[in-house]
Design a protein around this motif. Structure first.
Motif, PDB file in Angstrom:
ATOM      1  N   PHE A   1     -17.974  33.820   3.496  1.00  0.00           N
ATOM      2  CA  PHE A   1     -18.647  32.545   3.745  1.00  0.00           C
ATOM      3  C   PHE A   1     -19.078  32.924   4.925  1.00  0.00           C
ATOM      4  N   PHE A   2     -17.052  32.258   5.659  1.00  0.00           N
ATOM      5  CA  PHE A   2     -16.922  32.845   7.264  1.00  0.00           C
ATOM      6  C   PHE A   2     -17.518  33.797   7.724  1.00  0.00           C
ATOM      7  N   MET A   3     -17.014  35.092   7.525  1.00  0.00           N
ATOM      8  CA  MET A   3     -17.463  36.610   7.721  1.00  0.00           C
ATOM      9  C   MET A   3     -19.151  36.994   7.947  1.00  0.00           C
ATOM     10  N   SER A   4     -19.291  36.321   6.835  1.00  0.00           N
ATOM     11  CA  SER A   4     -21.042  36.670   6.304  1.00  0.00           C
ATOM     12  C   SER A   4     -21.952  35.672   7.640  1.00  0.00           C
TER      13      SER A   4
ATOM     14  N   ILE B   1     -24.060  40.292   0.814  1.00  0.00           N
ATOM     15  CA  ILE B   1     -22.723  38.724  -0.686  1.00  0.00           C
ATOM     16  C   ILE B   1     -22.893  39.565  -1.934  1.00  0.00           C
ATOM     17  N   LEU B   2     -24.392  39.895  -2.805  1.00  0.00           N
ATOM     18  CA  LEU B   2     -24.747  39.903  -4.102  1.00  0.00           C
ATOM     19  C   LEU B   2     -23.615  42.127  -3.821  1.00  0.00           C
ATOM     20  N   ALA B   3     -23.802  42.521  -3.258  1.00  0.00           N
ATOM     21  CA  ALA B   3     -22.570  43.766  -3.429  1.00  0.00           C
ATOM     22  C   ALA B   3     -21.302  43.567  -3.962  1.00  0.00           C
ATOM     23  N   ILE B   4     -20.835  42.356  -2.743  1.00  0.00           N
ATOM     24  CA  ILE B   4     -19.751  42.034  -2.747  1.00  0.00           C
ATOM     25  C   ILE B   4     -19.141  41.348  -4.746  1.00  0.00           C
TER      26      ILE B   4
END
Length: 374
Positions: A167-170, A219-222
């Motif tokens: 969350f922080f990085m994205s 995020i979805l890919a992660i």
């Protein structure tokens, strides 16, 4: 020439302005294409993907090392090993055969009968005491807990760290990109050209939509990569507990990022120099950083997590964490999501007003009250 013919020629010479949805699509497509052509974005995304995959694989390697030590068992000493799931007995006829297996590395120790020992057995090692074998044979009292933890504390910390850092990085990466883009367009006066074609509302919406699509896709890919990694490495126990919380994390992040993106764009519109971006966006950055530190340091505090799960800026990490820990009722994620959606709508409306009223004002920093009044 008739008036009707003149009117027709005038209309054809000046085509109608693009619709709002078309303008948003053009701006969003421009944002996406410029980011996809950026080598730094592609490299950072690749590194993030590799880091996620490596963490899953390493978790499988270190967590899956469950090979039990083999021990050579002689005669009546087998009764001391039978039924012990922590040891794998290898039957031998005499001590000489056991010693040969021990020297060849086939077993880690020899368990032999010993009349002089109070327990009636002796454990023989090669060049040092086989502590793992001794510990496996040790007898420990039963342990009962008054309030047993539903999830292993170490695992809970790793999950909290994962949610927090992603969350922080994205949010910080894509939010900073939006802010820099807004100030660069304002400083170079490109925004004046853009506003002659599209409205300020369409320009802001396109920037938010474009970067939100990229952030959500990342995020979805992660999430997909992590779940597939857990499935392929056989970590189905962790997969069962983590699956629903990851889904909620993706949903909360998708909405929460729209809120943060609007705030980043609005804050950046207040200044006209790239050097001043950090100053005006610092409050928004704090809204991103605080949830990260809270979930790291208070992942085992149910009160703090409960508060975080209902505060819109920390709900994207607080509520998925509670879902993983099993401390949230079925209706709580839904209620928290409704609060987040309402807050996002309000943030977008305020952000659009600040952005629209500040975009063409250059020079000194625009005061927040002035931007709100218009």
């Amino acid at each position: 020439m008739s008036t009707g013919q003149a009117q027709t020629r005038t209309d054809s010479a000046f085509p109608a302005a693009p619709r709002f949805i078309d303008s948003v699509g053009l701006v969003a497509g421009r944002e996406i294409s410029s980011r996809m052509r950026s080598k730094s974005f592609l490299i950072s995304t690749g590194i993030l993907m590799l880091a996620v995959l490596a963490s899953v694989v390493l978790g499988s390697v270190f967590g899956g090392q469950t090979d039990v030590p083999k021990v050579a068992v002689i005669g009546s000493a087998s009764s001391a090993v039978e039924g012990n799931a922590a040891l794998e007995p290898v039957g031998v006829t005499d001590q000489a055969e056991g010693e040969q297996l021990l020297r060849d590395g086939e077993v880690e120790a020899i368990v032999a009968p010993a009349a002089s020992d109070p327990l009636g057995i002796v454990v023989i090692g090669l060049d040092q005491a086989p502590n793992d074998v001794v510990q496996a044979m040790a007898v420990y009292p039963s342990v009962e807990l008054l309030e047993p933890a539903a999830v292993d504390p170490g695992l809970a910390y790793l999950v909290a760290f994962g949610f927090g850092i992603v969350f922080f990085m994205s949010a910080l990466t894509f939010g900073s990109t939006i802010a820099s883009s807004v100030v660069e367009e304002k400083q170079t006066r490109v925004v004046e050209i853009l506003l002659s074609t599209v409205s300020a509302r369409a320009l802001l919406t396109g920037k938010v939509v474009g970067n939100s699509v990229l952030a959500f896709g990342q995020i979805l890919a992660i999430a997909v990569l992590a779940l597939l990694g857990l499935m392929l490495t056989g970590q189905r126990v962790l997969l069962g507990g983590l699956g629903s919380s990851v889904v909620w994390f993706v949903v909360f992040f998708a909405i929460g990022f729209v809120m943060l993106a609007a705030l980043f764009a609005a804050a950046a519109a207040l200044v006209s120099r790239v050097e001043d971006v950090g100053t005006v966006t610092m409050p928004v950055m704090m809204l991103v950083m605080i949830p990260y530190f809270l979930v790291i340091f208070f992942n085992d505090n149910p009160t703090v997590l409960a508060i975080m799960s209902y505060v819109p800026f920390s709900a994207p990490v607080g509520m998925p964490m509670r879902v993983f820990l099993g401390t949230a009722e079925w209706w709580e994620p839904i209620l928290s999501l409704v609060i987040l959606i309402a807050t996002t709508a309000l943030a977008v409306l305020l952000g659009e007003r600040i952005y629209r009223n500040s975009l063409l004002k250059t020079g000194a920093r625009v005061k927040l009250g002035e931007a709100l009044r218009g």
